[in-house]
Design a protein around this motif. Structure first.
Motif, PDB file in Angstrom:
ATOM      1  N   PRO A 160      -0.817   1.367   5.334  1.00  0.00           N
ATOM      2  CA  PRO A 160      -0.884   2.004   6.645  1.00  0.00           C
ATOM      3  C   PRO A 160      -0.324   1.080   7.725  1.00  0.00           C
ATOM      4  N   ILE A 161       0.199   1.679   8.786  1.00  0.00           N
ATOM      5  CA  ILE A 161       0.857   0.910   9.833  1.00  0.00           C
ATOM      6  C   ILE A 161      -0.188   0.136  10.637  1.00  0.00           C
ATOM      7  N   PRO A 162      -0.027  -1.199  10.700  1.00  0.00           N
ATOM      8  CA  PRO A 162      -1.074  -2.000  11.332  1.00  0.00           C
ATOM      9  C   PRO A 162      -1.212  -1.753  12.832  1.00  0.00           C
ATOM     10  N   LYS A 163      -0.114  -1.479  13.515  1.00  0.00           N
ATOM     11  CA  LYS A 163      -0.186  -1.384  14.977  1.00  0.00           C
ATOM     12  C   LYS A 163       1.051  -0.664  15.497  1.00  0.00           C
ATOM     13  N   LEU A 164       0.847   0.215  16.473  1.00  0.00           N
ATOM     14  CA  LEU A 164       1.983   0.895  17.095  1.00  0.00           C
ATOM     15  C   LEU A 164       2.223   0.302  18.477  1.00  0.00           C
ATOM     16  N   PRO A 165       3.444   0.312  19.001  1.00  0.00           N
ATOM     17  CA  PRO A 165       4.651   0.772  18.322  1.00  0.00           C
ATOM     18  C   PRO A 165       5.130  -0.224  17.266  1.00  0.00           C
ATOM     19  N   ILE A 166       5.968   0.269  16.350  1.00  0.00           N
ATOM     20  CA  ILE A 166       6.527  -0.565  15.294  1.00  0.00           C
ATOM     21  C   ILE A 166       7.696  -1.366  15.870  1.00  0.00           C
ATOM     22  N   THR A 167       7.609  -2.686  15.742  1.00  0.00           N
ATOM     23  CA  THR A 167       8.734  -3.530  16.157  1.00  0.00           C
ATOM     24  C   THR A 167       9.388  -4.081  14.899  1.00  0.00           C
ATOM     25  N   GLU A 168      10.487  -4.808  15.074  1.00  0.00           N
ATOM     26  CA  GLU A 168      11.170  -5.405  13.927  1.00  0.00           C
ATOM     27  C   GLU A 168      10.307  -6.485  13.277  1.00  0.00           C
ATOM     28  N   GLU A 169       9.269  -6.940  14.000  1.00  0.00           N
ATOM     29  CA  GLU A 169       8.379  -7.969  13.450  1.00  0.00           C
ATOM     30  C   GLU A 169       7.250  -7.371  12.605  1.00  0.00           C
ATOM     31  N   THR A 170       7.061  -6.068  12.674  1.00  0.00           N
ATOM     32  CA  THR A 170       6.032  -5.431  11.842  1.00  0.00           C
ATOM     33  C   THR A 170       6.328  -5.758  10.380  1.00  0.00           C
ATOM     34  N   PRO A 171       5.310  -6.203   9.619  1.00  0.00           N
ATOM     35  CA  PRO A 171       5.582  -6.600   8.227  1.00  0.00           C
ATOM     36  C   PRO A 171       6.138  -5.447   7.391  1.00  0.00           C
ATOM     37  N   LEU A 172       6.881  -5.808   6.344  1.00  0.00           N
ATOM     38  CA  LEU A 172       7.427  -4.809   5.426  1.00  0.00           C
ATOM     39  C   LEU A 172       6.559  -4.772   4.175  1.00  0.00           C
ATOM     40  N   ALA A 173       6.045  -3.612   3.828  1.00  0.00           N
ATOM     41  CA  ALA A 173       5.259  -3.455   2.596  1.00  0.00           C
ATOM     42  C   ALA A 173       4.933  -1.982   2.455  1.00  0.00           C
ATOM     43  N   ASN A 174       5.267  -1.398   1.327  1.00  0.00           N
ATOM     44  CA  ASN A 174       4.926   0.013   1.140  1.00  0.00           C
ATOM     45  C   ASN A 174       4.464   0.251  -0.290  1.00  0.00           C
ATOM     46  N   PRO A 175       3.128   0.189  -0.491  1.00  0.00           N
ATOM     47  CA  PRO A 175       2.608   0.360  -1.848  1.00  0.00           C
ATOM     48  C   PRO A 175       2.766   1.791  -2.364  1.00  0.00           C
TER      49      PRO A 175
END
Ligand code: ZN
Length: 550
Positions: free
Chosen positions: A105-120
């Motif tokens: 799930p998305i940790p925090k909005l808005p999504i920036t380029e620094e948002t971690p990449l991970a999609n289980p």
């Protein structure tokens, strides 16, 4: 500037091809010449299959480029081949990744380029992440000039955001419901290819973009219900929606379900300030009301590409039928479309998931209270952006029933913000039918997994009851309600007021757990957790009572 597009005739890339040529870029397209989209006349076509490294190597022998863009690479093997083919042939290599790669799930909005990449949830996104990791490694170790672009859902007139192509219009026309995942209220971002292209072309040949990643999306967010409504409106059809849980859809079609659970079922909003800073002309203008009109015009008025995937059409019927049958067996209530939509969650979510959700909510409250006690509140979710995000629909994570006492404001003492808590406050944190109805709404309709009954130290309402005497006016109603707790507390050792406050909370927790017909059922099926707690006026700490059941 010499630019090579690998692919370049897809939904997103063909608009970029067009804009490149308009801007006087010397454009080369490497593909197999099989797309139905015609490439711009001024582009030079290199006929080769990128998946056949040998033939591609021959085809590009002797060429040097300022920029190579691979529009069709989607696994590590593809970008490894690109690296070998183009490491000495280009000053910039652009990889088209995906906004779906951001952590779910998305940790925090808005999504920036620094948002971690991970999609289980979704293999597609994980493969894109592998590509990014390989390319950035080559950038660090070999100076490979990589730029990464993460488009969100980008469309043109041919790309219907609803599944899929003409099929949803076909179903609307035949008076059949279309499937929208979950309650259809999660937020989504659709970007028109014309807007995307302006941002994208600004990256070409720009040296400051080497080693960097960029979001390129519109700033508009819509719910899936709104997206469906706009498309139906523009097509001139009546809209019927069957809200089906993503997990339920996945049981019938894994790829579809994974795409929902790993991407479309999550609310998104993107921060595009990074691309705006280096490409000032990037300024998305096309709202989806306009985009929906283009799509409806393409499929319905001009009747383009009107073939129907009959198998998928039947599968959708089956999913809708199975889901409504399952629902009917599960409850004795009369089946209505409204209840069908509201209660989808009841059936969809596994018990384990709910228990986890309640625990996640509890942890958030505990963490927030720790920050408050330490005098280090973060005041998250109290921003203009948060206000705008939740204006379209609330999704609070906990119900809090607490005292009206001005010293016990739950948002402050749990360090939460707008849209986080569903709050019911009465003197003495007691409940009548209106309070119970409010909780029912929160757990049934808003899917809140945790209900907290929060009493507090030196509660005036409980104290008045302990002291006894004639209570004036409607205060009588409060006192007589709390009196049961005080009577029970009299038999206990220790401070009568403290014991009464605790007993009163326990009583309200019991009242919620035994409330028929809705809350008792939710508790019995372990779909909500109800927990008592006490707030200390002096040090600000909330202590949660131990509970042996959910
Ligand atoms: Zn009080």
């Amino acid at each position: 500037m010499k630019v090579l597009f690998i692919g370049g005739t897809g939904v997103i890339s063909s608009e970029c091809s067009k804009l490149c040529v308009e801007n006087g870029i010397d454009l080369f397209l490497l593909n197999r010449g099989k797309s139905f989209r015609t490439p711009p006349a001024k582009a030079t076509i290199i006929n080769a299959d990128i998946r056949d490294s040998g033939s591609t190597q021959n085809a590009v022998a002797g060429y040097k480029f300022d920029v190579v863009v691979d529009w069709i690479a989607f696994n590590e093997e593809h970008v490894k081949n690109d690296f070998e083919l183009f490491k000495d042939k280009t000053k910039q290599y652009i990889f088209i990744s995906s906004a779906s790669a951001y952590q779910k799930p998305i940790p925090k909005l808005p999504i920036t380029e620094e948002t971690p990449l991970a999609n289980p949830f979704w293999a597609y996104s994980r493969a894109k992440i592998d590509c990014e990791n390989f390319l950035m490694k080559m950038h660090r170790e070999n100076g490979f000039p990589v730029t990464i672009v993460r488009p969100s859902h980008t469309y043109d007139e041919t790309k219907n955001p609803l599944k899929v192509d003409y099929l949803p219009f076909h179903r609307m026309k035949n008076n059949k419901p279309i499937i929208i995942q979950d309650d259809g209220n999660s937020l989504w971002t659709l970007t028109h290819t014309k807007d995307f292209a302006k941002g994208f072309v600004g990256l070409l040949g720009n040296p400051v973009t080497i080693g960097e990643a960029y979001n390129i999306t519109s700033d508009e967010t819509l719910t899936w219900n709104e997206i469906a409504k706009l498309l139906a409106e523009k097509a001139g059809y009546d809209l019927k929606i069957a809200h089906i849980p993503s997990e339920f859809i996945r049981q019938y079609d894994e790829e579809w379900g994974d795409g929902l659970l790993g991407d479309k079922a999550h609310s998104v909003k993107f921060d595009n300030s990074k691309i705006r800073n280096i490409v000032p002309e990037f300024n998305p203008q096309i709202k989806f009301t306009e985009g929906a009109a283009e799509i409806a015009d393409y499929y319905v008025r001009r009747k383009m590409n009107n073939s129907v995937d009959a198998d998928l059409d039947l599968l959708m019927d089956k999913i809708i039928n199975d889901f409504s049958n399952k629902y009917r067996r599960k409850t004795n209530m009369k089946f209505t479309r409204v209840v069908f939509a509201v209660l989808t969650f009841l059936i969809s979510s596994s018990l384990c998931l709910i228990a986890q959700k309640a625990d996640v909510s509890l942890k958030k409250l505990q963490d927030g209270n720790k920050r408050f006690v330490a005098g280090k509140p973060e005041h998250q979710n109290q921003t203009k952006a948060r206000r705008e995000e939740v204006a379209k629909g609330q999704k609070p994570f906990a119900v809090v029933i607490t005292c009206s006492d001005s010293r016990v404001p739950p948002e402050i003492l749990f360090d939460q913000g707008i849209g986080d808590l569903f709050v019911i406050r009465t003197a003495g944190n007691i409940l009548d039918n209106i309070g119970l109805g409010s909780i029912e709404y929160a757990v049934e309709h808003l899917k809140v997994p945790l209900v907290v009954v929060l009493g507090h130290e030196r509660c005036g309402a409980v104290d008045a009851t302990v002291k006894g005497g004639e209570a004036p006016g409607h205060i009588k109603a409060l006192v007589s309600n709390i009196a049961r707790a005080v009577e029970k507390a009299r038999s206990k050792k220790g401070d009568l007021l403290e014991n009464s406050i605790k007993q009163n909370v326990d009583n309200v927790v019991e009242q919620i757990r035994k409330s028929k017909p809705i809350l008792e059922e939710f508790v019995h099926e372990k779909k909500i957790k109800v927990i008592g707690a006490r707030y200390d006026l002096d040090d600000g700490a909330v202590s949660f009572f131990k509970t042996d059941s959910h």
